[in-house]
Design a protein around this motif. Structure first.
Motif, PDB file in Angstrom:
ATOM      1  N   ARG A 126      -8.400   4.946   1.109  1.00 31.70           N
ATOM      2  CA  ARG A 126      -9.438   4.682   2.116  1.00 31.70           C
ATOM      3  C   ARG A 126      -8.748   4.308   3.424  1.00 31.70           C
ATOM      4  O   ARG A 126      -7.695   3.660   3.415  1.00 31.70           O
ATOM      5  CB  ARG A 126     -10.403   3.575   1.673  1.00 31.70           C
ATOM      6  CG  ARG A 126      -9.716   2.318   1.201  1.00 31.70           C
ATOM      7  CD  ARG A 126     -10.675   1.339   0.553  1.00 31.70           C
ATOM      8  NE  ARG A 126      -9.899   0.332  -0.163  1.00 31.70           N
ATOM      9  CZ  ARG A 126     -10.394  -0.555  -0.996  1.00 31.70           C
ATOM     10  NH1 ARG A 126     -11.674  -0.584  -1.252  1.00 31.70           N
ATOM     11  NH2 ARG A 126      -9.616  -1.445  -1.589  1.00 31.70           N
ATOM     12  N   ASN A 127      -9.321   4.721   4.535  1.00 33.75           N
ATOM     13  CA  ASN A 127      -8.753   4.460   5.872  1.00 33.75           C
ATOM     14  C   ASN A 127      -7.267   4.848   5.948  1.00 33.75           C
ATOM     15  O   ASN A 127      -6.447   4.105   6.490  1.00 33.75           O
ATOM     16  CB  ASN A 127      -8.901   2.969   6.237  1.00 33.75           C
ATOM     17  CG  ASN A 127     -10.329   2.504   6.093  1.00 33.75           C
ATOM     18  OD1 ASN A 127     -11.259   3.255   6.422  1.00 33.75           O
ATOM     19  ND2 ASN A 127     -10.537   1.296   5.566  1.00 33.75           N
ATOM     20  N   ASN A 128      -6.941   5.983   5.365  1.00 35.34           N
ATOM     21  CA  ASN A 128      -5.572   6.548   5.390  1.00 35.34           C
ATOM     22  C   ASN A 128      -4.537   5.781   4.570  1.00 35.34           C
ATOM     23  O   ASN A 128      -3.356   6.118   4.620  1.00 35.34           O
ATOM     24  CB  ASN A 128      -5.067   6.706   6.825  1.00 35.34           C
ATOM     25  CG  ASN A 128      -5.926   7.681   7.596  1.00 35.34           C
ATOM     26  OD1 ASN A 128      -6.346   8.703   7.043  1.00 35.34           O
ATOM     27  ND2 ASN A 128      -6.247   7.349   8.839  1.00 35.34           N
ATOM     28  N   ASN A 129      -4.975   4.749   3.851  1.00 34.37           N
ATOM     29  CA  ASN A 129      -4.050   3.960   3.021  1.00 34.37           C
ATOM     30  C   ASN A 129      -4.517   3.984   1.570  1.00 34.37           C
ATOM     31  O   ASN A 129      -5.720   4.015   1.317  1.00 34.37           O
ATOM     32  CB  ASN A 129      -4.110   2.470   3.414  1.00 34.37           C
ATOM     33  CG  ASN A 129      -3.278   2.183   4.628  1.00 34.37           C
ATOM     34  OD1 ASN A 129      -2.792   3.086   5.296  1.00 34.37           O
ATOM     35  ND2 ASN A 129      -3.115   0.899   4.905  1.00 34.37           N
ATOM     36  N   ASN A 132      -5.134  14.413   1.156  1.00 32.87           N
ATOM     37  CA  ASN A 132      -5.588  14.551   2.543  1.00 32.87           C
ATOM     38  C   ASN A 132      -6.726  15.562   2.692  1.00 32.87           C
ATOM     39  O   ASN A 132      -7.496  15.480   3.643  1.00 32.87           O
ATOM     40  CB  ASN A 132      -4.403  14.871   3.457  1.00 32.87           C
ATOM     41  CG  ASN A 132      -3.610  13.602   3.770  1.00 32.87           C
ATOM     42  OD1 ASN A 132      -4.107  12.696   4.420  1.00 32.87           O
ATOM     43  ND2 ASN A 132      -2.393  13.504   3.241  1.00 32.87           N
ATOM     44  N   ASP A 175      -4.635   1.620  -1.696  1.00 30.16           N
ATOM     45  CA  ASP A 175      -4.385   0.308  -2.291  1.00 30.16           C
ATOM     46  C   ASP A 175      -5.176   0.213  -3.594  1.00 30.16           C
ATOM     47  O   ASP A 175      -5.641   1.233  -4.096  1.00 30.16           O
ATOM     48  CB  ASP A 175      -4.679  -0.849  -1.307  1.00 30.16           C
ATOM     49  CG  ASP A 175      -6.091  -0.762  -0.752  1.00 30.16           C
ATOM     50  OD1 ASP A 175      -6.924  -0.049  -1.341  1.00 30.16           O
ATOM     51  OD2 ASP A 175      -6.361  -1.413   0.268  1.00 30.16           O
ATOM     52  N   LYS A 187       5.800   7.732  11.293  1.00 31.66           N
ATOM     53  CA  LYS A 187       4.945   6.643  10.804  1.00 31.66           C
ATOM     54  C   LYS A 187       5.805   5.438  10.406  1.00 31.66           C
ATOM     55  O   LYS A 187       5.484   4.284  10.723  1.00 31.66           O
ATOM     56  CB  LYS A 187       4.132   7.145   9.598  1.00 31.66           C
ATOM     57  CG  LYS A 187       3.132   6.171   9.055  1.00 31.66           C
ATOM     58  CD  LYS A 187       1.899   6.123   9.923  1.00 31.66           C
ATOM     59  CE  LYS A 187       0.892   5.135   9.412  1.00 31.66           C
ATOM     60  NZ  LYS A 187      -0.195   4.900  10.359  1.00 31.66           N
ATOM     61  N   LYS A 208     -10.735  13.978   2.154  1.00 30.77           N
ATOM     62  CA  LYS A 208     -11.227  12.871   2.976  1.00 30.77           C
ATOM     63  C   LYS A 208     -12.749  12.854   3.167  1.00 30.77           C
ATOM     64  O   LYS A 208     -13.312  11.838   3.542  1.00 30.77           O
ATOM     65  CB  LYS A 208     -10.513  12.867   4.322  1.00 30.77           C
ATOM     66  CG  LYS A 208      -9.096  12.318   4.213  1.00 30.77           C
ATOM     67  CD  LYS A 208      -8.444  12.187   5.557  1.00 30.77           C
ATOM     68  CE  LYS A 208      -7.069  11.541   5.425  1.00 30.77           C
ATOM     69  NZ  LYS A 208      -6.247  11.731   6.608  1.00 30.77           N
ATOM     70  N   ILE A 227       1.010   5.102   1.779  1.00 27.83           N
ATOM     71  CA  ILE A 227       0.399   5.954   2.811  1.00 27.83           C
ATOM     72  C   ILE A 227       0.850   7.399   2.557  1.00 27.83           C
ATOM     73  O   ILE A 227       2.033   7.709   2.680  1.00 27.83           O
ATOM     74  CB  ILE A 227       0.807   5.503   4.231  1.00 27.83           C
ATOM     75  CG1 ILE A 227       0.504   4.014   4.418  1.00 27.83           C
ATOM     76  CG2 ILE A 227       0.096   6.348   5.277  1.00 27.83           C
ATOM     77  CD1 ILE A 227       0.871   3.461   5.784  1.00 27.83           C
ATOM     78  N   CYS A 230       0.854  -1.184   0.000  1.00 26.28           N
ATOM     79  CA  CYS A 230       0.000   0.000   0.000  1.00 26.28           C
ATOM     80  C   CYS A 230       0.891   1.234   0.000  1.00 26.28           C
ATOM     81  O   CYS A 230       2.104   1.142   0.183  1.00 26.28           O
ATOM     82  CB  CYS A 230      -0.954   0.018   1.190  1.00 26.28           C
ATOM     83  SG  CYS A 230      -0.129   0.227   2.761  1.00 26.28           S
TER      84      CYS A 230
END
Ligand code: MLT
Length: 239
Positions: free
Chosen positions: A232-235, A113, A237, A57, A116, A46, A44
């Motif tokens: 999605r969900n901060n990642n 960012n 893919d 992170k 969102k 980020i 993924c």
């Protein structure tokens, strides 16, 4: 299906993207990097805003046993201590396979960012433009193309990239379009050779002055892959 376009990250407003599918575009080079890393087997990507947050992170993930690499740029150059710059050509399969890529760039990760609140966030570039267009037709919902732009300002490269995807969609389906979306399509229709159109764009000139012609040729190539990245969900893919 309605199509709208936001000309740079500074113009992203919640009411314009809420309940919509957003396609974030930073074809030079962040969204081309994301697409390439995933195409080449990264687990993924980020997107992280600041360099300090990126190091934090990476440390947290490494402490949990993740295989992590850091990539990105400031002023189009590699960040000290990072593994990769923001050149898509560095994200080869033997470098990223099964790894988590933490990416921090000036405009692209910022635009991502800021989106969102959208219903769905897809990642678009020239190299996956047709695949994204097909996915949008399949999803059949209102879409807003969000151009990352350059330092908050309009950029010719992201605009024509959106125009390319809009052109693909309109070949298959009638859509209600804002004037700015119509203009992007018009610009693409009259300039199907991307490099010729954007060679005078500010960021194109910056990358040329850094000797990054190979990156430019790559990022301006149409349809090198059919993957559609999703944030999605901060990642990020693959959808
Ligand atoms: C960015 O996100 O600002 C760009 O991708 C800059 C670059 O070309 O490295």
């Amino acid at each position: 299906m309605k199509i709208d376009l936001i000309i740079s990250a500074d113009y992203i407003e919640e009411n314009k993207i809420k309940d919509k599918i957003v396609v974030v575009i930073d074809m030079l080079r962040a969204t081309s990097v994301i697409t390439t890393a995933l195409k080449n087997g990264a687990k993924c990507v980020i997107p992280i805003l600041t360099v300090d947050e990126a190091f934090d992170k990476a440390k947290k993930l490494k402490d949990c046993g993740e295989n992590v690499v850091l990539g990105g740029e400031r002023r189009a150059l590699k960040i000290e201590g990072f593994d990769f710059s923001n050149s898509p050509l560095e994200y080869a399969q033997n470098k990223v396979l099964n790894k988590t890529v933490i990416l921090s760039t000036t405009n692209g990760t910022r635009a991502l960012n800021l989106c969102k609140k959208a219903d769905l966030i897809l990642i678009g570039s020239m190299i996956n433009g047709l695949a994204v267009s097909k996915k949008l037709l399949e999803l059949n919902k209102d879409v807003v193309f969000v151009n990352a732009g350059t330092n908050g300002e309009f950029s010719m490269d992201d605009f024509i990239c959106a125009g390319y995807m809009i052109d693909n969609i309109l070949k298959e389906k009638y859509c209600e379009m804002s004037d700015i979306a119509k203009t992007a399509k018009y610009v693409y229709e009259n300039n199907t050779d991307i490099i010729s159109f954007i060679k005078n764009a500010r960021h194109f000139e910056v990358l040329t002055s850094l000797g990054l012609q190979d990156d430019l040729n790559y990022c301006c190539s149409k349809n090198l892959t059919d993957i559609v990245p999703i944030f999605r969900n901060n990642n990020i893919d693959i959808l």
